[in-house]
Motif scaffolding. Structure first.
Motif, PDB file in Angstrom:
ATOM      1  N   LYS A 241       0.838  -1.207   0.000  1.00  0.00           N
ATOM      2  CA  LYS A 241       0.000   0.000   0.000  1.00  0.00           C
ATOM      3  C   LYS A 241       0.869   1.252   0.000  1.00  0.00           C
ATOM      4  CE  LYS A 241      -4.502  -1.235   1.628  1.00  0.00           C
ATOM      5  NZ  LYS A 241      -5.703  -0.588   2.167  1.00  0.00           N
ATOM      6  N   ASP A 242       0.388   2.250  -0.748  1.00  0.00           N
ATOM      7  CA  ASP A 242       1.043   3.552  -0.712  1.00  0.00           C
ATOM      8  C   ASP A 242       0.709   4.248   0.604  1.00  0.00           C
ATOM      9  OD1 ASP A 242       2.117   3.220  -3.238  1.00  0.00           O
ATOM     10  OD2 ASP A 242       0.342   4.068  -4.226  1.00  0.00           O
ATOM     11  N   LEU A 243       1.606   5.124   1.029  1.00  0.00           N
ATOM     12  CA  LEU A 243       1.423   5.813   2.297  1.00  0.00           C
ATOM     13  C   LEU A 243       0.128   6.615   2.315  1.00  0.00           C
ATOM     14  CD1 LEU A 243       2.681   6.459   5.046  1.00  0.00           C
ATOM     15  CD2 LEU A 243       3.843   8.404   3.976  1.00  0.00           C
ATOM     16  N   GLU A 244      -0.244   7.175   1.165  1.00  0.00           N
ATOM     17  CA  GLU A 244      -1.457   7.988   1.103  1.00  0.00           C
ATOM     18  C   GLU A 244      -2.724   7.143   1.264  1.00  0.00           C
ATOM     19  OE1 GLU A 244       0.860   7.886  -1.227  1.00  0.00           O
ATOM     20  OE2 GLU A 244       1.942   9.772  -0.826  1.00  0.00           O
ATOM     21  N   GLU A 245      -2.628   5.863   0.992  1.00  0.00           N
ATOM     22  CA  GLU A 245      -3.801   4.982   1.056  1.00  0.00           C
ATOM     23  C   GLU A 245      -4.033   4.408   2.446  1.00  0.00           C
ATOM     24  OE1 GLU A 245      -2.971   1.961  -1.758  1.00  0.00           O
ATOM     25  OE2 GLU A 245      -3.339   3.224  -3.519  1.00  0.00           O
ATOM     26  N   LEU A 246      -3.020   4.459   3.294  1.00  0.00           N
ATOM     27  CA  LEU A 246      -3.104   3.792   4.600  1.00  0.00           C
ATOM     28  C   LEU A 246      -4.133   4.454   5.503  1.00  0.00           C
ATOM     29  CD1 LEU A 246       0.604   3.021   5.537  1.00  0.00           C
ATOM     30  CD2 LEU A 246      -1.178   1.392   4.903  1.00  0.00           C
TER      31      LEU A 246
ATOM     32  N   ASN B  70       5.881  -4.239   5.354  1.00  0.00           N
ATOM     33  CA  ASN B  70       6.641  -2.996   5.560  1.00  0.00           C
ATOM     34  C   ASN B  70       5.852  -1.771   5.106  1.00  0.00           C
ATOM     35  OD1 ASN B  70       8.745  -4.550   6.545  1.00  0.00           O
ATOM     36  ND2 ASN B  70       9.855  -4.583   4.601  1.00  0.00           N
ATOM     37  N   SER B  71       5.045  -1.939   4.055  1.00  0.00           N
ATOM     38  CA  SER B  71       4.276  -0.798   3.549  1.00  0.00           C
ATOM     39  C   SER B  71       3.145  -0.396   4.498  1.00  0.00           C
ATOM     40  CB  SER B  71       3.700  -1.128   2.166  1.00  0.00           C
ATOM     41  OG  SER B  71       2.625  -2.049   2.253  1.00  0.00           O
ATOM     42  N   ILE B  72       2.653  -1.347   5.307  1.00  0.00           N
ATOM     43  CA  ILE B  72       1.530  -1.064   6.212  1.00  0.00           C
ATOM     44  C   ILE B  72       2.009  -0.607   7.582  1.00  0.00           C
ATOM     45  CG2 ILE B  72      -0.481  -2.065   7.383  1.00  0.00           C
ATOM     46  CD1 ILE B  72      -0.714  -4.030   5.035  1.00  0.00           C
ATOM     47  N   TRP B  73       2.943  -1.342   8.166  1.00  0.00           N
ATOM     48  CA  TRP B  73       3.334  -1.075   9.549  1.00  0.00           C
ATOM     49  C   TRP B  73       4.676  -0.355   9.685  1.00  0.00           C
ATOM     50  CZ3 TRP B  73       0.851  -5.817   8.366  1.00  0.00           C
ATOM     51  CH2 TRP B  73      -0.430  -5.964   8.936  1.00  0.00           C
ATOM     52  N   GLY B  74       5.322  -0.034   8.583  1.00  0.00           N
ATOM     53  CA  GLY B  74       6.579   0.697   8.654  1.00  0.00           C
ATOM     54  C   GLY B  74       7.728  -0.102   9.219  1.00  0.00           C
TER      55      GLY B  74
ATOM     56  N   ASP C  38      -6.344  -0.228   8.562  1.00  0.00           N
ATOM     57  CA  ASP C  38      -5.319  -1.114   7.995  1.00  0.00           C
ATOM     58  C   ASP C  38      -4.327  -1.533   9.069  1.00  0.00           C
ATOM     59  OD1 ASP C  38      -6.353  -0.997   5.415  1.00  0.00           O
ATOM     60  OD2 ASP C  38      -5.220   0.818   4.924  1.00  0.00           O
TER      61      ASP C  38
END
Length: 370
Positions: free
Chosen positions: A148-153, A322-326, A157
């Protein structure tokens, strides 16, 4: 509502107590031959697990798990789900069950995690221990299938989603896959039989003989003796008693195999087991004569796609998580499997540096000072 009596047996405790997990009988009462076979099988099972869990190396896991412990769960379950447990403020990766629908591609839309083993965890709000299964029964997680892109989170989620980790690409119609432990079981079963057969060959070339005894119907005893051939070979027994009027005779074809033939068969099947794991090997059929370099490369290249499939599944999982939880989870091939010193530490195998002593400055430079 009928009572649910489902349970997972403690296999390790049964084995230590001398009880066969398959039959529930004491090991000493198992038919001769099967006991030896089971002993070999138990040893081969450990080797198979060690090969499987050390193929890949995980980094930066945000859980109290080592790389081998995570791969162990994959080996026995085949698929796991990663999620954030808000109530206990920790990340978990556990087996799961479908809890909703699937999409047009057969992928899960919603699942709920289940325990890998019975356990408890602390409720940080109420400061008390609570059964893990009680906690997990309340979790209904949405499956995220792509990064997921950061803008979509969204906060949803972060708290109510999960990412599924597969050992290999799922098969047709469903995303449920067969665990590696079950897939390799038939090969381990065959290997565990070859070893006792080889021991029998060392005694008598597997030429099991029927011995005439006085009494009863020859036909019935002959049939019983025929069924005993396999167990006689497994238990290294040369004779099967028959109450028959016929003379002693060969029940096998009388053409003994050399020990090396059994070892070649064992090696070929073990190579197939390694190929199923994506580990380089000598190929299913190994020539006794010198093997050309091109032939060896052909055998080794056939497993690269198998290994790549497992690595791709793991790295795709890392990218989504990584894209969701950093997080910064990542998975790489094990140095021991590749035979390369990728991190240039002087050893072609992975070293746990968490408690390693500081290097001796006088030893820096390797063999340059020799």
């Amino acid at each position: 509502m009928p009572k649910n009596n489902a349970k997972l047996p403690d296999i390790e405790t049964l084995i230590q107590a001398g009880v066969d997990p398959k039959t529930g009988m004491p090991v000493k009462l198992i038919q001769d031959g099967e006991e030896d076979k089971n002993e070999f099988r138990r040893m081969l099972r450990v080797i198979d697990e060690q090969d499987a869990i050390n193929r890949y190396k995980w980094y930066n896991l945000p859980m109290d798990l080592s790389s081998q412990q995570l791969e162990r769960m994959i080996y026995f379950k085949g698929q796991l789900c990663f999620f954030y447990f808000e109530e206990v403020e920790e990340f978990y990766i556990l087996p799961f069950a479908l809890d909703g629908t699937i999409d047009l591609y057969g992928r899960f839309n919603r699942v709920h995690p289940v325990p890998f083993a019975a356990g408890t965890t602390e409720d940080k709000t109420l400061k008390r221990e609570k059964s893990l299964s009680e906690w997990l029964a309340t979790k209904k997680l949405i499956v995220i299938k792509e990064p997921k892109d950061l803008e979509e989170l969204t906060l949803k989620d972060f708290k109510e989603s999960c990412v599924i980790l597969y050992d290999y690409t799922p098969q047709m119609n469903t995303n449920n896959i067969i665990p590696r432990q079950i897939l390799n079981d038939v090969l381990l079963d065959t290997e565990s039989e070859i070893l006792p057969y080889m021991q029998t060959a060392l005694l008598a070339g597997t030429g099991i003989k029927g011995l005439r005894v006085n009494d009863a119907s020859a036909a019935g005893e002959a049939n019983k003796a025929s069924k005993q051939i396999r167990y006689s070979a497994l238990s290294r027994k040369l004779y099967v008693a028959m109450t028959s009027t016929v003379e002693m005779q060969e029940l096998a074809d009388g053409s003994p195999l050399k020990t090396e033939e059994y070892l070649l068969a064992l090696q070929g099947i073990d190579n197939l087991r390694k190929a199923a794991l994506g580990i380089e090997n000598g190929g299913l059929f190994q020539k006794k004569a010198h093997k050309l370099e091109d032939e060896q490369q052909g055998n080794e290249s056939s497993v690269q796609t198998v290994f790549q499939d497992g690595l791709t599944q793991r790295q795709h999982f890392c990218n989504i998580v990584n894209s969701i939880w950093g997080t910064s989870i990542w998975c790489m091939p094990s140095e021991a499997v590749l035979g390369n010193d990728d991190n240039l530490d002087g050893a072609a195998y992975d070293i746990d540096n968490s408690q390693a002593p500081s290097p001796d400055p006088s030893q820096e430079g390797g063999n340059d000072n020799a």
